[in-house]
Write an enzyme that holds these catalytic residues in place. Structure first.
Site, PDB file in Angstrom:
ATOM      1  N   CYS A  89       0.858  -1.176   0.000  1.00  0.00           N
ATOM      2  CA  CYS A  89       0.000   0.000   0.000  1.00  0.00           C
ATOM      3  C   CYS A  89       0.898   1.230   0.000  1.00  0.00           C
ATOM      4  CB  CYS A  89      -0.910  -0.021   1.229  1.00  0.00           C
ATOM      5  SG  CYS A  89      -2.012   1.388   1.263  1.00  0.00           S
ATOM      6  N   GLY A  90       0.838   1.984  -1.082  1.00  0.00           N
ATOM      7  CA  GLY A  90       1.723   3.139  -1.232  1.00  0.00           C
ATOM      8  C   GLY A  90       1.365   4.275  -0.303  1.00  0.00           C
ATOM      9  N   HIS A  91       0.073   4.651  -0.296  1.00  0.00           N
ATOM     10  CA  HIS A  91      -0.302   5.768   0.590  1.00  0.00           C
ATOM     11  C   HIS A  91      -0.065   5.351   2.038  1.00  0.00           C
ATOM     12  CE1 HIS A  91      -4.109   3.899   1.984  1.00  0.00           C
ATOM     13  NE2 HIS A  91      -3.976   4.774   2.963  1.00  0.00           N
ATOM     14  N   CYS A 239      -3.414   6.697  -5.021  1.00  0.00           N
ATOM     15  CA  CYS A 239      -3.105   5.271  -4.825  1.00  0.00           C
ATOM     16  C   CYS A 239      -1.655   4.971  -5.249  1.00  0.00           C
ATOM     17  CB  CYS A 239      -4.077   4.376  -5.587  1.00  0.00           C
ATOM     18  SG  CYS A 239      -3.850   2.619  -5.198  1.00  0.00           S
ATOM     19  N   GLY A 240      -0.810   4.725  -4.266  1.00  0.00           N
ATOM     20  CA  GLY A 240       0.624   4.511  -4.551  1.00  0.00           C
ATOM     21  C   GLY A 240       0.877   3.318  -5.445  1.00  0.00           C
ATOM     22  N   THR A 241       0.187   2.199  -5.165  1.00  0.00           N
ATOM     23  CA  THR A 241       0.412   1.020  -6.008  1.00  0.00           C
ATOM     24  C   THR A 241      -0.251   1.214  -7.380  1.00  0.00           C
ATOM     25  OG1 THR A 241      -1.456  -0.059  -4.886  1.00  0.00           O
ATOM     26  CG2 THR A 241       0.753  -0.633  -4.122  1.00  0.00           C
TER      27      THR A 241
HETATM   28  O1  PYC Z   1      -1.868   3.633  -1.992  1.00  0.00           O
HETATM   29  O2  PYC Z   1      -1.284   1.691  -2.783  1.00  0.00           O
HETATM   30  C1  PYC Z   1      -2.085   2.426  -2.247  1.00  0.00           C
HETATM   31  C2  PYC Z   1      -3.406   1.886  -1.847  1.00  0.00           C
HETATM   32  C3  PYC Z   1      -3.878   0.623  -2.054  1.00  0.00           C
HETATM   33  C4  PYC Z   1      -5.175   0.578  -1.524  1.00  0.00           C
HETATM   34  C5  PYC Z   1      -5.456   1.822  -1.010  1.00  0.00           C
HETATM   35  N1  PYC Z   1      -4.366   2.612  -1.224  1.00  0.00           N
END
Ligand code: PYC
Length: 316
Positions: A89-91, A239-241
């Protein structure tokens, strides 16, 4: 589970993260992947208690702080949400970095975090800003046409950015916050259509994140997105990913060069600054920068007589 369960809540570009600091289950000393699998198999009630109403909300992402296998790492972490566990999870990693700084456990500079899908680099830039170097990301399939009932087929790429994404360059409707309920319906239809058509990530992995793209509203941004997460919530951040998966597609198409900056705007108008370096085999290492702010900290109390102590599950 021991009591008390202590937590720190933050948000990263609008998307909440609840880091569980103490009181989580004993998952042993295996790899983070092994501990994640044990957590999913044997401690699902703990996940539900921490995330679901009345102690949490369906929109929250949890981050169970774990001792890393490599003592040179700042932490290990297992991410989870209202439905189950997440790969990366990036965030949440940006939120974790700001949380660790808030707790006085890390200072500005470079750190490494162990996750179930691999090592992630983190640079704490200031107490409220961090960048992550994500796991190697790649496009798996290009231009897949997905048949939907009562609608034209939608075309998109399948890519890995620490989770599996279907990325549609052209969202089915305008990406506006006041249309978020419609976007959720559209994303659910695509997810179900992918499942029915047997379209998966590598090794048959379920594609559990759906990402639509559209024109940005933010000056200087390259694109705006809407990201549907497993469990039915949407990501308030870009969303980081999801941005990592996007960068992998842009790199493959020659639309973004190594080191070039990509500004990804979210559905709420927040943004991540992103770039990548090449990692061989057509894979890239994405770098994602964003801001996170601490919102609250405390302890979760699970009263033994509380009929809803295990959470109100909308997704059994
Ligand atoms: O930021 O990767 C992210 C992420 C995945 C699900 C919610 N945020």
């Amino acid at each position: 589970m021991q009591n008390p369960v202590t937590f720190v809540d933050s948000h990263t570009e609008g998307e909440p993260t609840r880091v569980i600091i103490e009181g989580g289950p004993d998952l042993g000393n295996g790899s983070l992947r092994e501990r994640r699998d044990l957590f999913a198999a044997s401690f699902d009630s703990f996940r539900r208690m921490c995330i679901l109403e009345p102690h949490g909300s369906d929109d929250l992402v949890g981050a169970l702080l774990c001792k890393p296998v490599d003592p040179g790492c700042a932490a290990g972490v297992i991410f989870f949400n209202n439905e189950g566990v997440l790969g990366m999870c990036g965030h949440g990693t940006i939120g974790l970095a700001v949380t660790l700084a808030h707790l006085g456990r890390i200072g500005t500079g470079q750190h490494r975090i162990e996750t179930p899908v691999g090592l992630v680099g983190v640079e704490l830039i200031s107490p409220t800003e961090a960048s992550i170097e994500n796991v190697a990301s790649y496009r798996y399939r290009k231009g897949v046409a997905v048949e939907r009932p009562d609608r034209d087929p939608i075309r998109g790429d399948v890519a890995w950015g620490g989770n599996w994404f279907f990325l549609a360059e052209q969202g089915p409707i305008a990406l506006e916050l006041h249309r978020v309920e419609e976007l959720l319906v559209e994303a659910r239809i695509v997810k179900e259509a992918l499942r029915k058509a047997g379209i998966t990530g590598k090794d048959g992995a379920e594609i559990d994140h759906i990402e639509f793209f559209g024109r940005p509203g933010l000056p200087g941004a390259n694109s705006r997105n809407f990201v549907y997460c497993p469990g039915g919530a949407y990501d308030r951040s870009p969303c980081g990913t999801g941005v990592s998966a996007k960068l992998a597609c842009l790199a493959e198409d020659g639309r973004l060069q190594e080191g070039e900056i990509w500004i990804q705007e979210s559905i709420i108008g927040s943004h991540f600054e992103a770039s990548y370096r090449r990692d061989g085999d057509g894979r890239i290492i994405p770098k994602i920068k964003g801001r996170a702010y601490i919102c609250s900290e405390g302890r979760l109390i699970f009263h033994p007589d509380d009929p809803f102590r295990n959470g109100i599950a909308k997704h059994p």
